[in-house]
Design a protein around this motif. Sequence first.
Motif, PDB file in Angstrom:
ATOM      1  N   THR A  88       0.850  -1.179   0.000  1.00 36.42           N
ATOM      2  CA  THR A  88       0.000   0.000   0.000  1.00 36.42           C
ATOM      3  C   THR A  88       0.883   1.225   0.000  1.00 36.42           C
ATOM      4  O   THR A  88       1.730   1.380   0.866  1.00 36.42           O
ATOM      5  CB  THR A  88      -0.890   0.035   1.244  1.00 36.42           C
ATOM      6  OG1 THR A  88      -1.740  -1.102   1.226  1.00 36.42           O
ATOM      7  CG2 THR A  88      -1.735   1.288   1.267  1.00 36.42           C
ATOM      8  N   ARG A  89       0.663   2.135  -0.933  1.00 35.08           N
ATOM      9  CA  ARG A  89       1.510   3.314  -1.033  1.00 35.08           C
ATOM     10  C   ARG A  89       0.657   4.561  -1.187  1.00 35.08           C
ATOM     11  O   ARG A  89      -0.350   4.560  -1.868  1.00 35.08           O
ATOM     12  CB  ARG A  89       2.456   3.221  -2.242  1.00 35.08           C
ATOM     13  CG  ARG A  89       3.585   2.228  -2.044  1.00 35.08           C
ATOM     14  CD  ARG A  89       4.538   2.289  -3.215  1.00 35.08           C
ATOM     15  NE  ARG A  89       5.646   1.360  -3.030  1.00 35.08           N
ATOM     16  CZ  ARG A  89       6.786   1.692  -2.451  1.00 35.08           C
ATOM     17  NH1 ARG A  89       6.970   2.899  -2.000  1.00 35.08           N
ATOM     18  NH2 ARG A  89       7.734   0.810  -2.315  1.00 35.08           N
ATOM     19  N   THR A  90       1.106   5.622  -0.574  1.00 33.68           N
ATOM     20  CA  THR A  90       0.581   6.945  -0.855  1.00 33.68           C
ATOM     21  C   THR A  90       1.669   7.717  -1.564  1.00 33.68           C
ATOM     22  O   THR A  90       2.702   7.159  -1.923  1.00 33.68           O
ATOM     23  CB  THR A  90       0.156   7.655   0.450  1.00 33.68           C
ATOM     24  OG1 THR A  90       1.294   7.763   1.304  1.00 33.68           O
ATOM     25  CG2 THR A  90      -0.917   6.854   1.160  1.00 33.68           C
ATOM     26  N   ARG A  98      -7.060  13.329  -0.206  1.00 31.64           N
ATOM     27  CA  ARG A  98      -8.204  12.689   0.462  1.00 31.64           C
ATOM     28  C   ARG A  98      -8.452  11.296  -0.112  1.00 31.64           C
ATOM     29  O   ARG A  98      -8.769  10.362   0.638  1.00 31.64           O
ATOM     30  CB  ARG A  98      -9.461  13.548   0.297  1.00 31.64           C
ATOM     31  CG  ARG A  98     -10.638  13.039   1.115  1.00 31.64           C
ATOM     32  CD  ARG A  98     -11.890  13.864   0.930  1.00 31.64           C
ATOM     33  NE  ARG A  98     -12.912  13.446   1.880  1.00 31.64           N
ATOM     34  CZ  ARG A  98     -14.169  13.846   1.847  1.00 31.64           C
ATOM     35  NH1 ARG A  98     -14.583  14.689   0.902  1.00 31.64           N
ATOM     36  NH2 ARG A  98     -15.036  13.413   2.748  1.00 31.64           N
ATOM     37  N   LEU A  99      -8.303  11.168  -1.416  1.00 27.66           N
ATOM     38  CA  LEU A  99      -8.448   9.853  -2.054  1.00 27.66           C
ATOM     39  C   LEU A  99      -7.486   8.849  -1.424  1.00 27.66           C
ATOM     40  O   LEU A  99      -7.874   7.732  -1.055  1.00 27.66           O
ATOM     41  CB  LEU A  99      -8.178   9.978  -3.551  1.00 27.66           C
ATOM     42  CG  LEU A  99      -8.217   8.698  -4.376  1.00 27.66           C
ATOM     43  CD1 LEU A  99      -9.656   8.308  -4.680  1.00 27.66           C
ATOM     44  CD2 LEU A  99      -7.433   8.873  -5.680  1.00 27.66           C
ATOM     45  N   ASN A 100      -6.235   9.233  -1.264  1.00 25.86           N
ATOM     46  CA  ASN A 100      -5.246   8.347  -0.660  1.00 25.86           C
ATOM     47  C   ASN A 100      -5.599   8.008   0.789  1.00 25.86           C
ATOM     48  O   ASN A 100      -5.449   6.857   1.221  1.00 25.86           O
ATOM     49  CB  ASN A 100      -3.859   8.986  -0.721  1.00 25.86           C
ATOM     50  CG  ASN A 100      -3.267   8.956  -2.114  1.00 25.86           C
ATOM     51  OD1 ASN A 100      -3.517   8.037  -2.877  1.00 25.86           O
ATOM     52  ND2 ASN A 100      -2.486   9.974  -2.440  1.00 25.86           N
ATOM     53  N   ARG A 101      -6.053   9.021   1.527  1.00 25.35           N
ATOM     54  CA  ARG A 101      -6.432   8.768   2.924  1.00 25.35           C
ATOM     55  C   ARG A 101      -7.596   7.779   3.003  1.00 25.35           C
ATOM     56  O   ARG A 101      -7.588   6.870   3.843  1.00 25.35           O
ATOM     57  CB  ARG A 101      -6.816  10.081   3.618  1.00 25.35           C
ATOM     58  CG  ARG A 101      -5.647  10.977   3.950  1.00 25.35           C
ATOM     59  CD  ARG A 101      -6.045  12.034   4.976  1.00 25.35           C
ATOM     60  NE  ARG A 101      -7.171  12.847   4.528  1.00 25.35           N
ATOM     61  CZ  ARG A 101      -7.034  13.985   3.839  1.00 25.35           C
ATOM     62  NH1 ARG A 101      -5.827  14.417   3.503  1.00 25.35           N
ATOM     63  NH2 ARG A 101      -8.092  14.689   3.499  1.00 25.35           N
ATOM     64  N   LEU A 102      -8.566   7.961   2.137  1.00 20.92           N
ATOM     65  CA  LEU A 102      -9.720   7.058   2.148  1.00 20.92           C
ATOM     66  C   LEU A 102      -9.303   5.618   1.830  1.00 20.92           C
ATOM     67  O   LEU A 102      -9.786   4.667   2.446  1.00 20.92           O
ATOM     68  CB  LEU A 102     -10.777   7.539   1.145  1.00 20.92           C
ATOM     69  CG  LEU A 102     -11.543   8.803   1.541  1.00 20.92           C
ATOM     70  CD1 LEU A 102     -12.325   9.343   0.340  1.00 20.92           C
ATOM     71  CD2 LEU A 102     -12.493   8.516   2.711  1.00 20.92           C
ATOM     72  N   GLU A 135      -7.433   4.267   4.893  1.00 17.38           N
ATOM     73  CA  GLU A 135      -8.371   3.953   5.969  1.00 17.38           C
ATOM     74  C   GLU A 135      -9.161   2.688   5.671  1.00 17.38           C
ATOM     75  O   GLU A 135      -9.511   1.925   6.573  1.00 17.38           O
ATOM     76  CB  GLU A 135      -9.328   5.128   6.184  1.00 17.38           C
ATOM     77  CG  GLU A 135      -8.650   6.360   6.777  1.00 17.38           C
ATOM     78  CD  GLU A 135      -9.516   7.602   6.699  1.00 17.38           C
ATOM     79  OE1 GLU A 135     -10.680   7.494   6.219  1.00 17.38           O
ATOM     80  OE2 GLU A 135      -9.053   8.687   7.104  1.00 17.38           O
ATOM     81  N   GLU A 136      -9.412   2.465   4.389  1.00 17.62           N
ATOM     82  CA  GLU A 136     -10.136   1.262   3.975  1.00 17.62           C
ATOM     83  C   GLU A 136      -9.251   0.029   4.047  1.00 17.62           C
ATOM     84  O   GLU A 136      -9.742  -1.107   4.080  1.00 17.62           O
ATOM     85  CB  GLU A 136     -10.656   1.472   2.550  1.00 17.62           C
ATOM     86  CG  GLU A 136     -11.597   0.425   2.034  1.00 17.62           C
ATOM     87  CD  GLU A 136     -12.125   0.760   0.652  1.00 17.62           C
ATOM     88  OE1 GLU A 136     -12.632  -0.158  -0.024  1.00 17.62           O
ATOM     89  OE2 GLU A 136     -12.032   1.933   0.242  1.00 17.62           O
TER      90      GLU A 136
END
Length: 346
Positions: A12-14, A92-96, A99-100
């Motif tokens: 998983t990467r941001t 926000r897309l990455n945070r969501l 979080e998922e």
Amino acid sequence: MSRASKPDPTTTRTTDGAGRGNAAGPSVLTLTMNPTVDLCWEVGHLEDTGKNRAMVRSAAAGGGGINVARHVVRLGGRAVAFHTAGGEVGLRLNRLLDEEGMDHVAVDIDDDTREALVLVESESRHSFHIVPPGPYLRDHEGRRCLHLLEQAVDGCPYVVASGSLPGGLPDDYYAAVARRVKEAGSRLILDTSGPALRAALAEGVFILRCNRTEAESLTGHPISDFDDARALNEHLLATEAAEIAVTTLGALGALCSTRQGHTELYAPPLPGEPLSDAGAGDSMVAALTTQLIAGADPVSACAAGVAAAAAAMLTPSTESFEPDVAQSLRSQVRSRRQTDARHRGH
């Protein structure tokens, strides 16, 4: 993600490269060039004057490939979502996604990722899916995505490219994706529309899934029944645009065509009132792909996809369908096989 780093599709990467490992590795990599943050609002009755007071139902990362990856995981598969992300909405897309708990590879772009709105009118049980065009990608951003995608595909048997292309990318972008996926020894499942669809078919893909609207854009005439779908699928196979062609026909079902013939798959009766068809296509592709990974033949995999699409009709917005509901509907998907009389053994 660091520009110098090599992306690891099992992590998983941001945008800063942080992530968590998944030692098992993915079975499918999904590509979303034009993702969204999907907002779902609900009103009692939509008025054309005054204020409409809305309740926020949900906010979730979305876009074709991201939705497919989410559904694959819910069905027990392993998936990584490869996507662009830009601006505050991209953060926000990455945070969501984090979080998922979804494994994802985010590629920085300059322009803002888009937001989409699903407005649900509870009294009428109607829903309205409002989607803006999205960001504009520069040439170097498109090339960088292809470069990083080449590395991320390594060792992944299936790649699903789903959704529209953002502005700035050439019409043949998915064709370039198809070439790189084939060179990596993977199989591409494509679900898109418009000029990008036509250009990709010139390159050829493993599976093409198109809905009635997309099918009509390819043929130039209405696609109203299985005979119409068969004519299109036959053309796609004969021109080697796709090894497997799946044309969906809304409430009627879908036609799955291979070089061994055509199979009509009839949608099951719904156990409740349909709420939205916004997530049906992505649900179908996810279930189909998950079944292929498990070793199912294309027709059986497509039948599972028809059941998942039906289950998705029972959920508002692009929310995930219930796997148990899809499983219960699978036994009610009727099929009728028609051998292609024009089959020439190739």
